[in-house]
Motif scaffolding. Sequence first.
Motif, PDB file in Angstrom:
ATOM      1  N   LEU A 229      16.755  12.262  -5.463  1.00  0.00           N
ATOM      2  CA  LEU A 229      17.133  11.622  -6.482  1.00  0.00           C
ATOM      3  C   LEU A 229      16.555  10.235  -6.692  1.00  0.00           C
ATOM      4  N   LEU A 230      16.145   9.740  -5.846  1.00  0.00           N
ATOM      5  CA  LEU A 230      15.208   8.576  -5.938  1.00  0.00           C
ATOM      6  C   LEU A 230      13.862   8.769  -7.054  1.00  0.00           C
ATOM      7  N   ARG A 231      13.180  10.123  -6.292  1.00  0.00           N
ATOM      8  CA  ARG A 231      12.124  10.513  -7.272  1.00  0.00           C
ATOM      9  C   ARG A 231      12.541  10.707  -8.537  1.00  0.00           C
TER      10      ARG A 231
ATOM     11  N   ALA B 289      10.498  -6.702  -4.146  1.00  0.00           N
ATOM     12  CA  ALA B 289       9.941  -7.776  -4.880  1.00  0.00           C
ATOM     13  C   ALA B 289       8.473  -7.158  -5.274  1.00  0.00           C
ATOM     14  N   LEU B 290       8.003  -6.256  -4.353  1.00  0.00           N
ATOM     15  CA  LEU B 290       6.531  -5.443  -4.743  1.00  0.00           C
ATOM     16  C   LEU B 290       6.885  -4.358  -5.795  1.00  0.00           C
ATOM     17  N   ASP B 291       8.212  -4.233  -6.022  1.00  0.00           N
ATOM     18  CA  ASP B 291       8.653  -3.174  -7.212  1.00  0.00           C
ATOM     19  C   ASP B 291       8.379  -1.646  -6.400  1.00  0.00           C
ATOM     20  N   LYS B 292       8.565  -1.553  -5.235  1.00  0.00           N
ATOM     21  CA  LYS B 292       8.570  -0.532  -4.453  1.00  0.00           C
ATOM     22  C   LYS B 292       9.909   0.324  -4.652  1.00  0.00           C
ATOM     23  N   PRO B 293      10.110   1.620  -4.935  1.00  0.00           N
ATOM     24  CA  PRO B 293      11.422   2.342  -4.851  1.00  0.00           C
ATOM     25  C   PRO B 293      11.673   2.344  -3.704  1.00  0.00           C
ATOM     26  N   ILE B 294      13.149   2.276  -3.674  1.00  0.00           N
ATOM     27  CA  ILE B 294      13.970   2.100  -2.113  1.00  0.00           C
ATOM     28  C   ILE B 294      15.068   3.028  -1.964  1.00  0.00           C
ATOM     29  N   LEU B 295      15.166   3.811  -0.896  1.00  0.00           N
ATOM     30  CA  LEU B 295      16.066   4.630  -0.212  1.00  0.00           C
ATOM     31  C   LEU B 295      16.789   3.909   0.907  1.00  0.00           C
ATOM     32  N   ALA B 296      17.830   3.731   0.830  1.00  0.00           N
ATOM     33  CA  ALA B 296      18.712   3.256   1.962  1.00  0.00           C
ATOM     34  C   ALA B 296      20.310   3.632   2.326  1.00  0.00           C
TER      35      ALA B 296
ATOM     36  N   LYS C 170       0.900  -1.127   0.042  1.00  0.00           N
ATOM     37  CA  LYS C 170      -0.030  -0.038   0.035  1.00  0.00           C
ATOM     38  C   LYS C 170       0.746   1.110   0.071  1.00  0.00           C
ATOM     39  N   CYS C 171       2.161   1.075   0.354  1.00  0.00           N
ATOM     40  CA  CYS C 171       3.071   2.080   0.257  1.00  0.00           C
ATOM     41  C   CYS C 171       3.620   2.617  -1.020  1.00  0.00           C
ATOM     42  N   GLU C 172       4.087   3.967  -1.069  1.00  0.00           N
ATOM     43  CA  GLU C 172       4.645   4.291  -2.492  1.00  0.00           C
ATOM     44  C   GLU C 172       5.955   3.873  -2.547  1.00  0.00           C
ATOM     45  N   ALA C 173       6.967   3.875  -1.396  1.00  0.00           N
ATOM     46  CA  ALA C 173       8.408   3.652  -1.493  1.00  0.00           C
ATOM     47  C   ALA C 173       8.666   2.845  -0.110  1.00  0.00           C
TER      48      ALA C 173
END
Length: 448
Positions: free
Chosen positions: A427-429, A350-357, A333-336
Motif C-alpha cells: 500500500l505504501l509503494r 523530515a528527509l521525505d522518506k516514505p514510512i510504514l509503521a 541513503k535509504c528509500e524508506a
Amino acid sequence: MVIDMRAIEDIQQGIAIYEEQIKQTKEFNTHDFIQYMEPYFVRYGDRTAMPESPRNILIIHDAGVGDFINLSPCLRAIREHYPMAHIVLVLFPRALALAEACPYVDEVIPNLRQCWWDDFLSLYEWNQDFCAKLLPYHFDLAFVFPHYGSAVQLAYLSGAKERVAYDISRVQKSSFWHGDIPYDVVEPFINRSVPYRSENTHATDRYLGVLDAFWGQKVKARETEVWCCPEDINCAEEILSDWLVEQYPLYAIVMGGEGAYKRWPPEKYAQLIRLLQEDYPVLRFVLLGGGAIDEREVQRFLQVYGELQGRTDAIRNLVGKLTYCETVAVIDKCEAYIGNDTGNMHLAAALDKPILAPNCFPAEFPLGPDDIPTIFAPRQTPAVFIQPEKALEDCKTKRSEYGCSNAKEAHCIVQIKVQAMRKGFDLLRARCNSGQNGTICVNQETLL
C-alpha cells in the motif's frame, strides 16, 4: 558579550531570598513573585523597550527528538525574520546533537532537568541556578514552545524583555501541554501571549502558530528538516559503500524506541523482513537505533531472524553504533523507513522518506485532534500506519491519547499481524507511485 557577575549574583540572591519565603509558607504566588523580582531586572537593564531589531533572542523547547524536528520550521523562520540576531536555543539534551548541527541558531544550551516536574520548589531551585547561564545575554526576545510549565518560568528568569508563547490558560491539558504545574501559576510569566488556534492540530502547526500570531502573518515554509555535517555523510557512505556501489534499495528498520506500548515485537519484524526478502530479494535492511532498549530489541530480532534462516548479507546492524547526525545521513541513503513511532521516524519524515509503521491506536476509537497519530503523524511524505482493529479489553474504557493506555508493555500493538504489515508495504509503494503525501491510518482487518 560582557558578563556582569555582580548583576547575576544580585538577581540570583533575590531569587534565593524568595525561595526561603516559599519554604516557610509552602505557597507560591506568581504575581507577588513578579512584583518582587521586577526591580532587580529593571536595575540591570532587562526591562527597557525591545529594540526594533532584537539583538539577542532566546528559544526554549522542552521535549524530545521528534518534537524538536517538528520545531525545525520555527527555527528556520525565526532566523529568516531576524537575520542579524544572536539566537540561543535551550532544549532537552536528547536532541542536542541534532540542534548543534542546526544552521539557524548560534548557540545551544542543554537543560538537563526541564520536564516532568510535580514539585514546584525543586523546579524553582533548578531554574534559579540555570538562569545564570542566560542572564548575561540580556535577551530582547524569547520564544517559548513549551510542553511543561518549567520552560515558561525559565523564560521569565532569563530576564528577556519580551516573552512570547501561547496563552496557555486557553490550551487544554493534553498530549501537547502536559506539565503538572497549574496554568494560573505559570501564565503570568508570559507578557506577549498569543491566542491558541484549535485548527492547528499537527505539532508543527501548533509550534508555528506562535509565530503566525506574533508576526501577524502565516509562516509560508512549514516543512520540517534535519541536518548533518559532511563527516556524517562520509561515515554513512563508508558504512554502506558496498551496498551503494551495487545500488541495492536500502530500507531503514527501527524496532526500539521509548514507550513500550509503541513497540511492535522484534520477532514480528524478523518475520516481516523474511516475507519481504522472498518477494524482493534485492532489498537490503539497515537496523538503526540506540540505547539499552533498542539493543535489547535488536538482539531478540537477530535470534529469531537466524532461526528463520534469514540472509545475513541482507541486513546490517548499526544499532548503538551511530550518532543522531550519522543516523540522519544513513536514513538519507535509504528509500524508506519501516519501524516504530520513534524519533528516528521523524528524522525519516523530515528527509521525505516514505514510512510504514505499526501503531497502537485501535481503529475502533475515533481519532481526535489531541490524539498522538493526529499531532505527530508524518505529513510531508507518504506514510501508512497499520492499526489493530480493536483495543484489548483493559484499554477499552480508559483509552489515552496513544489509544492504548497500557504504557508498561507492548499491548494493543501486539495484535498487528505480520501479514498486515506486509500488505501495508504494498500500500505504501502504491501511495508513493501515485504521489500521495501524508499519513493514513489503516485498520489491519481491511488488508487481511
